[in-house]
Design a protein around this motif. Structure first.
Motif, PDB file in Angstrom:
ATOM      1  N   LYS A  80      23.278   0.634 -11.691  1.00 34.94           N
ATOM      2  CA  LYS A  80      23.421  -0.826 -11.863  1.00 34.94           C
ATOM      3  C   LYS A  80      22.889  -1.293 -13.226  1.00 34.94           C
ATOM      4  O   LYS A  80      23.521  -2.086 -13.910  1.00 34.94           O
ATOM      5  N   PHE A  81      21.687  -0.810 -13.579  1.00 36.09           N
ATOM      6  CA  PHE A  81      21.027  -1.347 -14.780  1.00 36.09           C
ATOM      7  C   PHE A  81      21.156  -0.426 -15.996  1.00 36.09           C
ATOM      8  O   PHE A  81      20.815  -0.823 -17.113  1.00 36.09           O
ATOM      9  N   GLY A  82      21.585   0.839 -15.750  1.00 38.98           N
ATOM     10  CA  GLY A  82      21.685   1.798 -16.850  1.00 38.98           C
ATOM     11  C   GLY A  82      20.327   2.218 -17.374  1.00 38.98           C
ATOM     12  O   GLY A  82      20.196   2.699 -18.496  1.00 38.98           O
ATOM     13  N   ARG A  83      19.316   2.044 -16.568  1.00 34.70           N
ATOM     14  CA  ARG A  83      17.953   2.447 -16.977  1.00 34.70           C
ATOM     15  C   ARG A  83      17.050   2.576 -15.759  1.00 34.70           C
ATOM     16  O   ARG A  83      17.390   2.131 -14.660  1.00 34.70           O
ATOM     17  N   ARG A  84      15.919   3.185 -15.997  1.00 31.91           N
ATOM     18  CA  ARG A  84      14.953   3.428 -14.911  1.00 31.91           C
ATOM     19  C   ARG A  84      13.874   2.338 -14.920  1.00 31.91           C
ATOM     20  O   ARG A  84      13.559   1.804 -15.994  1.00 31.91           O
ATOM     21  N   PRO A  85      13.302   2.059 -13.768  1.00 28.90           N
ATOM     22  CA  PRO A  85      12.305   0.976 -13.706  1.00 28.90           C
ATOM     23  C   PRO A  85      11.054   1.218 -14.567  1.00 28.90           C
ATOM     24  O   PRO A  85      10.570   2.337 -14.678  1.00 28.90           O
ATOM     25  N   ASP A  86      10.580   0.132 -15.167  1.00 28.26           N
ATOM     26  CA  ASP A  86       9.321   0.150 -15.916  1.00 28.26           C
ATOM     27  C   ASP A  86       8.137  -0.078 -14.982  1.00 28.26           C
ATOM     28  O   ASP A  86       7.008   0.325 -15.278  1.00 28.26           O
ATOM     29  N   ILE A  87       8.422  -0.813 -13.910  1.00 21.57           N
ATOM     30  CA  ILE A  87       7.344  -1.236 -13.002  1.00 21.57           C
ATOM     31  C   ILE A  87       7.750  -0.854 -11.575  1.00 21.57           C
ATOM     32  O   ILE A  87       8.878  -1.133 -11.150  1.00 21.57           O
ATOM     33  N   LEU A  88       6.840  -0.219 -10.863  1.00 19.90           N
ATOM     34  CA  LEU A  88       7.068   0.093  -9.444  1.00 19.90           C
ATOM     35  C   LEU A  88       6.011  -0.626  -8.617  1.00 19.90           C
ATOM     36  O   LEU A  88       4.815  -0.493  -8.895  1.00 19.90           O
ATOM     37  N   VAL A  89       6.471  -1.381  -7.624  1.00 20.88           N
ATOM     38  CA  VAL A  89       5.530  -1.983  -6.680  1.00 20.88           C
ATOM     39  C   VAL A  89       5.748  -1.343  -5.311  1.00 20.88           C
ATOM     40  O   VAL A  89       6.797  -1.521  -4.692  1.00 20.88           O
ATOM     41  N   ASN A  90       4.771  -0.560  -4.887  1.00 18.01           N
ATOM     42  CA  ASN A  90       4.817   0.063  -3.557  1.00 18.01           C
ATOM     43  C   ASN A  90       4.208  -0.915  -2.556  1.00 18.01           C
ATOM     44  O   ASN A  90       2.990  -0.930  -2.339  1.00 18.01           O
ATOM     45  N   ASN A  91       5.085  -1.727  -1.986  1.00 16.72           N
ATOM     46  CA  ASN A  91       4.621  -2.794  -1.099  1.00 16.72           C
ATOM     47  C   ASN A  91       5.040  -2.574   0.357  1.00 16.72           C
ATOM     48  O   ASN A  91       4.405  -3.095   1.264  1.00 16.72           O
ATOM     49  N   ALA A  92       6.118  -1.788   0.594  1.00 13.53           N
ATOM     50  CA  ALA A  92       6.612  -1.595   1.965  1.00 13.53           C
ATOM     51  C   ALA A  92       5.482  -1.092   2.851  1.00 13.53           C
ATOM     52  O   ALA A  92       4.752  -0.179   2.469  1.00 13.53           O
ATOM     53  N   GLY A  93       5.334  -1.701   3.998  1.00 13.82           N
ATOM     54  CA  GLY A  93       4.259  -1.257   4.884  1.00 13.82           C
ATOM     55  C   GLY A  93       4.472  -1.728   6.306  1.00 13.82           C
ATOM     56  O   GLY A  93       5.222  -2.676   6.563  1.00 13.82           O
ATOM     57  N   ILE A  94       3.822  -1.020   7.212  1.00 10.58           N
ATOM     58  CA  ILE A  94       3.869  -1.398   8.632  1.00 10.58           C
ATOM     59  C   ILE A  94       2.454  -1.373   9.200  1.00 10.58           C
ATOM     60  O   ILE A  94       1.579  -0.679   8.678  1.00 10.58           O
ATOM     61  N   VAL A  95       2.259  -2.140  10.258  1.00  7.52           N
ATOM     62  CA  VAL A  95       0.994  -2.058  10.995  1.00  7.52           C
ATOM     63  C   VAL A  95       1.275  -2.192  12.488  1.00  7.52           C
ATOM     64  O   VAL A  95       2.127  -2.984  12.891  1.00  7.52           O
ATOM     65  N   GLU A  96       0.595  -1.382  13.261  1.00 11.34           N
ATOM     66  CA  GLU A  96       0.622  -1.516  14.723  1.00 11.34           C
ATOM     67  C   GLU A  96      -0.833  -1.456  15.163  1.00 11.34           C
ATOM     68  O   GLU A  96      -1.605  -0.691  14.600  1.00 11.34           O
ATOM     69  N   THR A  97      -1.177  -2.261  16.150  1.00 13.02           N
ATOM     70  CA  THR A  97      -2.573  -2.276  16.582  1.00 13.02           C
ATOM     71  C   THR A  97      -2.695  -1.683  17.986  1.00 13.02           C
ATOM     72  O   THR A  97      -1.850  -1.930  18.849  1.00 13.02           O
ATOM     73  N   ALA A  98      -3.730  -0.893  18.172  1.00 12.19           N
ATOM     74  CA  ALA A  98      -4.044  -0.339  19.494  1.00 12.19           C
ATOM     75  C   ALA A  98      -5.401   0.343  19.413  1.00 12.19           C
ATOM     76  O   ALA A  98      -5.800   0.812  18.346  1.00 12.19           O
ATOM     77  N   ALA A  99      -6.077   0.395  20.540  1.00 18.18           N
ATOM     78  CA  ALA A  99      -7.306   1.185  20.603  1.00 18.18           C
ATOM     79  C   ALA A  99      -6.942   2.640  20.289  1.00 18.18           C
ATOM     80  O   ALA A  99      -5.919   3.138  20.768  1.00 18.18           O
ATOM     81  N   PHE A 100      -7.767   3.311  19.504  1.00 23.13           N
ATOM     82  CA  PHE A 100      -7.446   4.677  19.075  1.00 23.13           C
ATOM     83  C   PHE A 100      -7.103   5.569  20.271  1.00 23.13           C
ATOM     84  O   PHE A 100      -6.151   6.353  20.228  1.00 23.13           O
ATOM     85  N   ILE A 101      -7.848   5.411  21.322  1.00 18.83           N
ATOM     86  CA  ILE A 101      -7.678   6.270  22.506  1.00 18.83           C
ATOM     87  C   ILE A 101      -6.289   6.077  23.141  1.00 18.83           C
ATOM     88  O   ILE A 101      -5.796   6.943  23.856  1.00 18.83           O
ATOM     89  N   LYS A 102      -5.673   4.938  22.855  1.00 19.55           N
ATOM     90  CA  LYS A 102      -4.336   4.678  23.414  1.00 19.55           C
ATOM     91  C   LYS A 102      -3.211   5.021  22.437  1.00 19.55           C
ATOM     92  O   LYS A 102      -2.036   4.849  22.748  1.00 19.55           O
TER      93      LYS A 102
END
Ligand SMILES: NC(=O)c1ccc[n+]([C@@H]2O[C@H](COP(=O)([O-])OP(=O)(O)OC[C@H]3O[C@@H](n4cnc5c(N)ncnc54)[C@H](OP(=O)(O)O)[C@@H]3O)[C@@H](O)[C@H]2O)c1
Length: 260
Positions: A80-102
């Motif tokens: 698309k741009f004919g070039r590689r990114p100068d800046i990378l933002v690693n923002n993708a993320g997930i969270v799930e909550t639970a007691a460790f034992i579960k």
């Protein structure tokens, strides 16, 4: 404008913090590749950018959990741009909550795969062109859970601690090459991730949504949620030429909840 003529690749750019960073970078003159799995969301953000700013924006489907998906996304950006990114933002993320034992191994693996290995996959693909160019910015959106622990988020906290380890090591390895690597560690931010957290508290504790929100706000000395835009402004500084001296840092944007 602080990011003129730069190209940024932002994972998880379809909503929340990633969307705010994409818009802030575009405002500063960067063209932006908005990457995530949900096509409608990334297209909406790309349209928003093109409608508001005189830069290019490209919605590119990408699942950071899979190296092949990441490689394909970077190839499409290159086409698309004919070039590689100068800046990378690693923002993708997930969270799930639970007691460790579960929790089970699958939940553990999901967190490590998306939050930590996803950061590895994108960095591994983005870095060669930055080294060749002698300029680059890698910004990892970690969390204050990358610095301290909290109940019910053991897998998430472990993955975010891992992101900080990667950030610090890479920062030193690349310091002489014109590349900085930093992390931002937000507290609770006003995004869907936090809304889902509130729903979870309501389901598990019987508290009302208002009570759950109040408790979350009270975990910050400022007694409020951080806005995605506040995180984005720190990302702009880290991405800019002015921010070139900031390297290997993990900057809290949390109202003072964590003081290290
Ligand atoms: N919200 C908070 O309170 C808070 C606090 C500290 C740190 N953070 C961190 O900030 C980052 C952004 O969070 P947010 O609050 O903006 O969350 P969000 O509203 O849930 O957005 C998460 C983004 O990540 C994308 N994503 C998730 N899994 C992905 C995958 N496998 N591949 C590619 N993209 C993926 C999502 O898009 P798709 O689902 O469409 O792929 C979405 O665009 C996360 O790393 C989170 O851990 C958030």
């Amino acid at each position: 404008m602080r990011l003129e003529n730069k190209l940024a690749f932002i994972t998880g750019g379809g909503r929340g913090i990633g969307r705010a960073i994409a818009l802030a970078f575009a405002r500063e003159g960067a063209s932006v590749a908005v990457a995530a799995r949900t096509r409608e969301e990334i297209e909406r953000v790309a349209e928003e950018i093109v409608g508001q700013f005189k830069v290019e924006a490209f919605a590119v489907e990408c699942d950071v959990a899979y190296s092949e998906s990441v490689k394909r996304a970077f190839e499409r950006v290159n086409e698309k741009f004919g070039r590689r990114p100068d800046i990378l933002v690693n923002n993708a993320g997930i969270v799930e909550t639970a007691a460790f034992i579960k929790t089970d191994e699958a939940m553990w693996q999901r967190h490590l795969t998306v939050n930590l290995t996803g950061t590895y996959h994108c960095t591994r693909v983005a870095l060669p062109a930055m080294i060749e160019r002698g300029w680059g910015r890698i910004i990892n959106i970690a969390s204050i859970a990358g610095k301290t622990g909290a109940p019910y988020i053991s897998a998430y906290a472990a993955s975010k601690h891992g992101v900080l380890g990667l950030t610090r090591s890479l920062a030193l390895e690349l310091a002489s090459k014109g590349i900085t690597v930093n992390a931002i560690c937000p507290g609770y931010v006003d995004t869907q991730m936090t809304s889902r957290g509130i729903e979870n508290i309501v389901d598990k504790t019987g508290k009302s949504a208002d009570e759950a929100l109040k408790a979350i706000k009270e975990s910050s000395p400022q007694n409020r949620l951080i806005t995605p835009e506040e995180v984005a402004e720190v990302a702009v500084l880290l991405a800019s030429q002015e921010g070139r001296g900031i390297n290997g840092q993990a900057i809290n944007v949390d109202g003072g909840t964590v003081l290290f």
